[in-house]
Structure formats: structure tokens, C-alpha cells
Design an enzyme around this catalytic site. Structure first.
Site, PDB file in Angstrom:
ATOM      1  N   GLU A  35      -4.233  -8.793   1.571  1.00 47.28           N
ATOM      2  CA  GLU A  35      -3.657  -8.805   2.709  1.00 47.28           C
ATOM      3  C   GLU A  35      -2.764  -7.499   2.674  1.00 47.28           C
ATOM      4  OE1 GLU A  35      -0.157  -9.709   5.281  1.00 47.28           O
ATOM      5  OE2 GLU A  35      -0.182  -9.197   3.175  1.00 47.28           O
ATOM      6  N   ARG A  78       1.946 -10.247  15.205  1.00 44.11           N
ATOM      7  CA  ARG A  78       1.917  -9.865  13.761  1.00 44.11           C
ATOM      8  C   ARG A  78       0.492  -9.718  13.256  1.00 44.11           C
ATOM      9  NH1 ARG A  78       5.999 -10.034  10.103  1.00 44.11           N
ATOM     10  NH2 ARG A  78       5.158  -9.921   7.700  1.00 44.11           N
ATOM     11  N   CYS A 106       0.661  -1.300  -0.090  1.00 40.18           N
ATOM     12  CA  CYS A 106      -0.143   0.084  -0.023  1.00 40.18           C
ATOM     13  C   CYS A 106       1.027   1.268  -0.049  1.00 40.18           C
ATOM     14  CB  CYS A 106      -0.886  -0.027   1.061  1.00 40.18           C
ATOM     15  SG  CYS A 106      -1.924   1.486   1.307  1.00 40.18           S
ATOM     16  N   ARG A 129      -2.378  -8.335  10.955  1.00 40.94           N
ATOM     17  CA  ARG A 129      -2.530  -7.858   9.528  1.00 40.94           C
ATOM     18  C   ARG A 129      -4.093  -7.554   8.877  1.00 40.94           C
ATOM     19  NH1 ARG A 129       2.037  -6.847   9.650  1.00 40.94           N
ATOM     20  NH2 ARG A 129       3.566  -7.273   8.425  1.00 40.94           N
TER      21      ARG A 129
END
Length: 410
Positions: free
Chosen positions: A201, A244, A154, A246
Site C-alpha cells: 500500500e 483518501r 516511498c 491509495r
């Protein structure tokens, strides 16, 4: 006669490196897809490339591809024999998302990745060279598929006042809002191919970027393309010993599912992983930090602590879980350091990084340590993606079975 993929590679001198072009992608994609209805996308360029290789290598004329088919895929993760659905793998990296969907019965019919080192790792494990920069590939070239997958980067962008034309020159209407970003390429492919579903993702911060305007445009774009969209921030700590988080975005085609899909994100409540479980028993001393680097990291952390900042190295609790590994891990390993008795801490080995992301030990690491650190830092927690895939694929199979029943009745 069945020929092994490794022998074909050797015979044709196929090497994945910085000079690798799409010709090798055409060839390997055709070898993977010559029987499943999408061969027309790859066959002509693949035959042309094979002819050139034969001439350059002075190989006696062979009847098209018949000399090489069928193939024994002597690679760690061969294609499924009887796949239940087709998917494409965009921004493929080293194949963490592909692995999760293959394990759920899928067949990859197209992959794309721009980084040559990631391509090398991808090919070593899946026997397929991804096509290059997706911004240079027309959506008309993409084969039909059930599910579009993409762990897209992104890039920050401004919603208002976007005027620069996308390199493909295809932005129009509401797609103008995402122009200049890699999400645009996902949008244009979804718009043209209309897959039954998709899964995207990205980093958790995508949700809050630019006061949440970025995420709002992404979701509204997907909805206006005709999809019911679901999203949730998921944490890999329930599947591996790593914190983590996401964002996972899933969509189902409204005209196909009629809003009746029963999809839900996996929702584990506890984790029982220990960081020590992913460690190798014997590790080379080269992974131990030098006195100079260790002194620097301690001094750096002390300065930030005095200023009230939380920056600094992460000395990992071996009975707990680690921080998030990132692509910068190759620089000093500071976010995840392993304490050692009577020694400076050490960084993870590439194999330990792979395990921290949930990759099985048969996953081949054919690149340098620095490249491996970047690749695993950029990848996904594969068992988390596999858990999402299980629930998504369940809905796809319901539709496929329903359509098959209608055909049988007719």
C-alpha cells in the site's frame, strides 16, 4: 495455569519507549509463535532476554517459558486461535493492515516498525513489539509466511546512475534499480522467502512519481521476482467518511497459482457515510482553535486564493465526507476542521481520527495527542484493506485446500 499477558508485562517490567530494543520483540514474538512452527526464529534470543530479566528483577528461577505459557491475551486484538494462513507485517505502523488480515483469519508471524511511539501503540493493541528498522534485518531471519504485507514509505529515487550500496549490501542484478529505497527491502525479502502472495500500500502519487518511472521499476521488479501483479487506486470514501485515495499492489506467485487466480479488487459504487457519524458527543474546549490560529488560517487561505492557489483550511461538511487526513494534522488540524456554533472551528480528537480511518473504538491510544495524530494520519483505512484482504485470502485458501487434498490423496 493460564496467565494474563498484562500480568506478565507487569511482572517482567516490560515498557515500550524510545529505549526499546529488539530483545523485547524476540520475547513477544516467541510468546505469540511458540506453537505454530516458526518459534525457532525467536526462541534462543527470547530465552536469553528472559534470563537477563529474571536476574535483574531478582525473580526466582523458573523453568524456561513454561511458567508463562499458555497465555490469556487480554488485549483488544488477540491472535487467532485457529488461523487459516500466516502473514508478516512490514512497515507496520500501528497495525491497521495487520488488523484487516487478522479479521480475515490470519496469523502474524513477524512485524517490523522503526518508530518507537508506533511500537507502543502496536504492542498495546496486539501484545507484540515489532522488530526495528527492516533495513537492518536479514531476509534469512524472516519466518516462512503465506502473505507479505507492507505499507512502505516511498522515498524519491533516481533510476539511472544508482551507485550507493544498500546498507544490507545485498543489491544485485535488477534489484540495483531499487537500491537505496525501502522498496528494496520488500524486494529482497520476497526474493528470499517466496511467499504465495503479497499486498503493498502506498500514496496515490507513487503511480506518477518521476514521470511514472518509479512505479514502472517497482512493478517490473515484482514481476521478475515471479509474480502476477495487480494494482489499482482505491478510495477510502466507500468505507469511511474521508476522501483518501491509495494505490494497492497485489501479487500472486506464478509457480503456485499458474496464472489461474481469480482475484479482483473490491469495486463499491456508492458511499453513504456522513462525517458527523464519527464525531464524539462531548469534546474538550482544548480542541477548539484559538483566535490567533483561526485568524492565521483564514488569512493564509485568503492570500493563496488571491494567487489562484487552492491551499487553505478545510471546513468539513458534517453531512458529507472530509479531506484526506495526513501525518501533519497535529500541527494545526487545518485540512479537516469541524464547524461549531458560536465558536471557532475545532480539530478532530484522536478517537475521531481513529474512527475516520475505520479503527474500532476498542483500539487503544496510549500516546500523546500529537503522536496519535501522526499515527492515524500515516495509517490506512482499515475496512478498505479488509475488503482487499477478503478477496486475496480467498485465493490463498483455495491453494491451501488444493495442496491439502493432494497430500491426503498421496
Amino acid at each position: 495455569m493460564v496467565r494474563e499477558y498484562s500480568n506478565i508485562k507487569e511482572r517482567l517490567g516490560l515498557v515500550v519507549d524510545k529505549k526499546t530494543t529488539n530483545e523485547m520483540a524476540y520475547l513477544t514474538h516467541y510468546l505469540h509463535n511458540h506453537k505454530n512452527g516458526v518459534s525457532q526464529y525467536f526462541k534462543a534470543p527470547a530465552i536469553e532476554y528472559l534470563t537477563i530479566l529474571h536476574r535483574e528483577l531478582n525473580i526466582a528461577k523458573e523453568p524456561d517459558f513454561q511458567y508463562y505459557l499458555p497465555i490469556k491475551w487480554d488485549i483488544p486484538f488477540p491472535p487467532r486461535e485457529n488461523p487459516k494462513f500466516k502473514f508478516i507485517d512490514l512497515f507496520a505502523g500501528i497495525g491497521g493492515i495487520r488488523l484487516a488480515y487478522q479479521n480475515n483469519g490470519g496469523k502474524c508471524v513477524f512485524s517490523s516498525e522503526w518508530d518507537p511511539y508506533a511500537k507502543k501503540t502496536y504492542e498495546a493493541n496486539f501484545g507484540e513489539v515489532p522488530f526495528g528498522d527492516i533495513t537492518q534485518i536479514s531476509e534469512e531471519f524472516i519466518p516462512d509466511h503465506d502473505i507479505l504485507l507492507g505499507g512502505f514509505p516511498c522515498q524519491p529515487f533516481s533510476i539511472a546512475g544508482v551507485s550507493k550500496k544498500n546498507s544490507m549490501g545485498r543489491a544485485h542484478g535488477f534489484l540495483d534499480e531499487t537500491q537505496g529505497t525501502l522498496f528494496f527491502d520488500i524486494a529482497r525479502i520476497i526474493k528470499h522467502k517466496q511467499p504465495k502472495a503479497f499486498m503493498l500500500e502506498n500514496v496515490k502519487n507513487l503511480v506518477s512519481h518521476d514521470k511514472k518511472k518509479t512505479f514502472k521499476v517497482i512493478i517490473s521488479t515484482l514481476e521478475r521476482l515471479g509474480y502476477n501483479v495487480y494494482f489499482k487506486v482505491l478510495n477510502g470514501k466507500f468505507y469511511v467518511p474521508q476522501n483518501r485515495e491509495r494505490i494497492i499492489i497485489v501479487g500472486f506467485k506464478k509457480s503456485i497459482f499458474k496464472g489461474k487466480e481469480g482475484f479482483k479488487f473490491p469495486d463499491p459504487k456508492e458511499y453513504k457515510h456522513s462525517f458527523k457519524d464519527i464525531l464524539e458527543p462531548e469534546v474538550d474546549d482544548k480542541y477548539t482553535l484559538s483566535d490567533k490560529l483561526w485568524d492565521y488560517l483564514q488569512s493564509h487561505a485568503k492570500k493563496h486564493k488571491a494567487k489562484g492557489n487552492g491551499f487553505g483550511f478545510g471546513l468539513t461538511d458534517l453531512d458529507g465526507i472530509s479531506r484526506t487526513i495526513s501525518a501533519r494534522y497535529y500541527k494545526d488540524g487545518s485540512e479537516i476542521l469541524i464547524p461549531q456554533k458560536d465558536k471557532n472551528p475545532r480539530r478532530l480528537t484522536p478517537r475521531e481520527c481513529a474512527r475516520l480511518q475505520g479503527f474500532p473504538d476498542e483500539f487503544i491510544i496510549p500516546v500523546s495527542n500529537n503522536q496519535a495524530y501522526k499515527q492515524f494520519g500515516n495509517s490506512v483505512v482499515t475496512p478498505l484493506i479488509q475488503a482487499v484482504a477478503k478477496n486475496l485470502v480467498m485465493e490463498i485458501l483455495k491453494i491451501n485446500e488444493s495442496n491439502q487434498s493432494e497430500i491426503s490423496v498421496c
